[in-house]
Design an enzyme around this catalytic site. Structure first.
Site, PDB file in Angstrom:
ATOM      1  N   GLU A 353       2.861  17.886  59.215  1.00 55.60           N
ATOM      2  CA  GLU A 353       3.443  17.074  58.149  1.00 55.60           C
ATOM      3  C   GLU A 353       2.609  15.796  57.954  1.00 55.60           C
ATOM      4  O   GLU A 353       2.590  15.215  56.877  1.00 55.60           O
ATOM      5  CB  GLU A 353       4.907  16.719  58.469  1.00 55.60           C
ATOM      6  N   HIS A 384       1.543  36.984  77.135  1.00 55.98           N
ATOM      7  CA  HIS A 384       2.015  38.358  76.945  1.00 55.98           C
ATOM      8  C   HIS A 384       2.312  38.648  75.483  1.00 55.98           C
ATOM      9  O   HIS A 384       3.005  39.615  75.168  1.00 55.98           O
ATOM     10  CB  HIS A 384       3.252  38.606  77.816  1.00 55.98           C
ATOM     11  N   LYS A 512      12.217  21.047  47.523  1.00 56.11           N
ATOM     12  CA  LYS A 512      13.559  20.442  47.492  1.00 56.11           C
ATOM     13  C   LYS A 512      14.038  20.324  46.054  1.00 56.11           C
ATOM     14  O   LYS A 512      15.197  20.627  45.742  1.00 56.11           O
ATOM     15  CB  LYS A 512      13.529  19.042  48.113  1.00 56.11           C
TER      16      LYS A 512
HETATM   17  O1  F6P Z   1      11.720  17.312  54.306  1.00 62.18           O
HETATM   18  C1  F6P Z   1      10.952  16.697  55.271  1.00 62.18           C
HETATM   19  C2  F6P Z   1      11.661  15.507  55.848  1.00 62.18           C
HETATM   20  O2  F6P Z   1      11.724  14.473  54.930  1.00 62.18           O
HETATM   21  C3  F6P Z   1      10.993  15.053  57.135  1.00 62.18           C
HETATM   22  O3  F6P Z   1       9.930  14.214  56.922  1.00 62.18           O
HETATM   23  C4  F6P Z   1      12.136  14.418  57.848  1.00 62.18           C
HETATM   24  O4  F6P Z   1      11.885  14.271  59.209  1.00 62.18           O
HETATM   25  C5  F6P Z   1      13.237  15.393  57.541  1.00 62.18           C
HETATM   26  O5  F6P Z   1      12.981  15.836  56.231  1.00 62.18           O
HETATM   27  C6  F6P Z   1      14.631  14.861  57.634  1.00 62.18           C
HETATM   28  O6  F6P Z   1      14.829  13.771  56.791  1.00 62.18           O
HETATM   29  P1  F6P Z   1      16.087  12.837  56.972  1.00 62.18           P
HETATM   30  O7  F6P Z   1      16.041  12.241  58.319  1.00 62.18           O
HETATM   31  O8  F6P Z   1      15.989  11.825  55.883  1.00 62.18           O
HETATM   32  O9  F6P Z   1      17.326  13.700  56.797  1.00 62.18           O
END
Ligand code: F6P
Length: 553
Positions: A353, A384, A512
């Protein structure tokens, strides 16, 4: 062409690669009995052996030049001193401040943030210790027996990995569970055997908007309400760790149970913050402090050591050597310690990431490859499963091997067997098995000449497969803190050299956004036609099958 590829060091490394690409580590070891001594470093109880890499002294010199040309020392200072190096979000990157033990002010926008960090830590400690000491009572006056951390990504992987790694330090009559998946099976399976009267939830979400987490949090609240029959004392059972206090309060969490996250702590670097609440409940404030101490010691090593003696720097440079000159695509993290069974999964987020980026700090597309595919597994299990490819596959996969010298319990024959595999694998990957060696082995087994000729090609191991080995005494909280910080800084150094911002994550947004639109489209049985024909086809197939099932009931 990018500036990076025009630097003298880059050009020299390109040439140097051509000169050494046919060297075999087996020969390098035979020629130089001091190779291990020269290519290994120590930090406290951690030994980092990088001698089994395809490098010579000249390689190291040139890689160090590359680091200097990227002005790495000044970037390290910028990191620690709160410069807003996460330029796309205009944020400082100060997870190191969370473990700073120096009592020197850490100034951000003219304000010393150290007192606020301390105050928040004190709040977290107070709650964690009350739960641990069974003083924190739920709705029926009973102590808490189960803690459920609801979060995903950095709000899950870090604390989950640490909690698993430090199991020997955890209370045995207090269970900590982690729910991350939006798939209802995860939360249902977790809650099925729990009692709401003795369960405590931590809603861990920096943004407090992540769909997966919010849906699971809502399900948890409904579960509580349905079994308790009212929202009586719900504040005794729910807490939040977030930078979005407003949303957490709207969700119904009492102000005193909301713990702060700051925008200068990235999700994947947040286990040191209140996101570590579940860890602190499991191992206690004292051991949590040790974890921070270990990370701080490594921070100091990273900040103060010359580049050639700097473990995260050497880790990063070797990664760059393979990634950009050998054009290697993947790297493996292989702990030979069962307690580290979530380490690779956690590192995957930290690395991929952070450095899975194709746009540089100037907004231009890079003309070199950046972050590798990181994967991993407990080493013994990997042996394995996928080690075949590491030994005889057509892809070069440099691997990190991590192993404790001493086990918590004393079943010597287990630990001896474990360690023999560590040493054997790194040797086998480096040396390989030559054709004469393989032939001799088959002859010793009494095979006919004809059988030997047929089998021989399959029995040869090319070797020259790089590994770096990390040996440490025992996986204590302190050692774990150092190991994690080592990898965090490795990722940072690589980002500096690749001239990318390791601290944003815009690449997670598109999926998203689309999921939100599609989620609305799934509310009815109407066929959709707004996407490409594959996506339409999949959505419509799902809708048809769902409607068919419904009618069957
Ligand atoms: O979608 C990735 C992300 O934004 C990560 O960077 C982060 O750790 C995770 O989602 C969770 O985000 P949040 O803590 O805001 O729920």
């Amino acid at each position: 062409m990018s500036r990076l590829k025009q630097t003298q060091a880059w050009l020299a490394l390109t040439q140097h690669y051509e000169q050494i690409k046919h060297l075999h580590m087996r020969d390098l070891f035979e020629e130089d009995q001091q190779r291990f001594a020269r290519f290994s470093l120590h930090h406290n109880d951690i030994l980092y052996d990088y001698s089994k890499n395809c490098i010579t002294d000249e390689t190291v010199d040139l890689l160090l030049k590359l680091a200097h040309q990227a002005e790495l020392p000044s970037w390290i200072e910028r990191l620690f001193s709160g410069d807003k190096i996460n330029h796309t979000e205009n944020r400082a990157v100060l997870h190191t401040a969370l473990r700073d033990r120096s009592d020197t002010p850490i100034v951000l926008d003219g304000v010393d943030i150290a007192p606020e960090i301390k105050a928040e830590r004190a709040k977290v400690t107070s709650l964690a210790e009350k739960i641990r000491r069974r003083e924190w009572r739920g709705v029926s006056g009973q102590p808490i027996t189960d803690v459920v951390n609801i979060g995903i990504g950095g709000s899950n992987l870090g604390p989950l990995m640490v909690n698993e790694a430090l199991r020997p330090y955890s209370l045995h009559d207090l269970n900590v569970h982690f729910v991350s998946n939006i798939d209802e099976n995860h939360i249902n399976e977790t809650l099925e055997y729990l009692d709401p009267k003795t369960t405590f939830f931590i809603i861990a979400s920096k943004s407090f908007t992540t769909q997966d987490t919010m849906l699971n949090a809502e399900t948890a609240r409904q579960w509580y309400l349905s079994l308790i029959g009212s929202d009586e004392q719900i504040g005794r059972h729910f807490s939040a760790v977030t930078s979005n206090t407003k949303l957490a309060m709207e969700f119904g969490i009492a102000g005193e149970n909301i713990f702060k996250m700051w925008d200068w702590v990235g999700g994947r670097y947040s286990l040191w913050s209140a996101i570590g609440l579940s860890t602190m409940i499991a191992i206690g404030a004292e051991q949590f402090d040790e974890l921070l101490e270990g990370a701080y010691e490594l921070d100091m090593h990273f900040r103060k050591s010359p580049l050639e003696q700097n473990i995260p720097v050497m880790m990063a440079l070797l990664g760059i050597w393979y990634n950009n000159f050998f054009e290697v695509q993947a790297t493996a993290v292989l702990p030979y310690d069962q307690y580290l069974h979530r380490f690779a999964a956690y590192m995957q987020q930290v690395d991929m990431e952070s450095n899975g980026k194709y746009i540089d700090r100037s907004g231009d597309e890079v003309d070199y490859t950046t972050g590798p595919v990181l994967f991993g597994e407990i080493g013994i299990s990997g042996q394995h499963a996928f080690f075949q490819l590491l030994h005889q596959g057509t892809k070069l996969v440099p691997a990190d091997i991590l192993a404790p010298l001493f086990s918590y319990r004393c079943i010597a024959r287990h630990h001896r067997a474990l360690m023999s595999n560590v040493f054997a694998q790194t040797e086998a990957l480096m040396r390989g098995k030559t054709e004469p060696e393989a032939r001799q082995e088959l002859q010793d087994k009494g095979l006919s000449d004809d059988a030997i000729e047929k089998l021989l090609p399959y029995k040869v191991f090319p070797g020259n497969r790089p590994t770096s080995t990390f040996l440490f005494d025992t996986l204590t909280p302190r050692t774990l803190g150092s190991l994690i910080a080592m990898y965090e800084h490795k990722v940072f150094v690589q980002g500096v050299i690749w001239n990318i911002n390791s601290f944003d994550q815009w690449g997670v947004e598109l999926g998203k956004q689309l999921a939100t639109t599609i989620s609305d489209e799934l509310n009815d049985d109407e066929q959709v036609g707004t996407h490409d024909c594959s996506t339409n086809g999949l959505i419509n197939y799902y809708k048809q099958r769902r409607s068919f099932k419904r009618k069957q009931k």
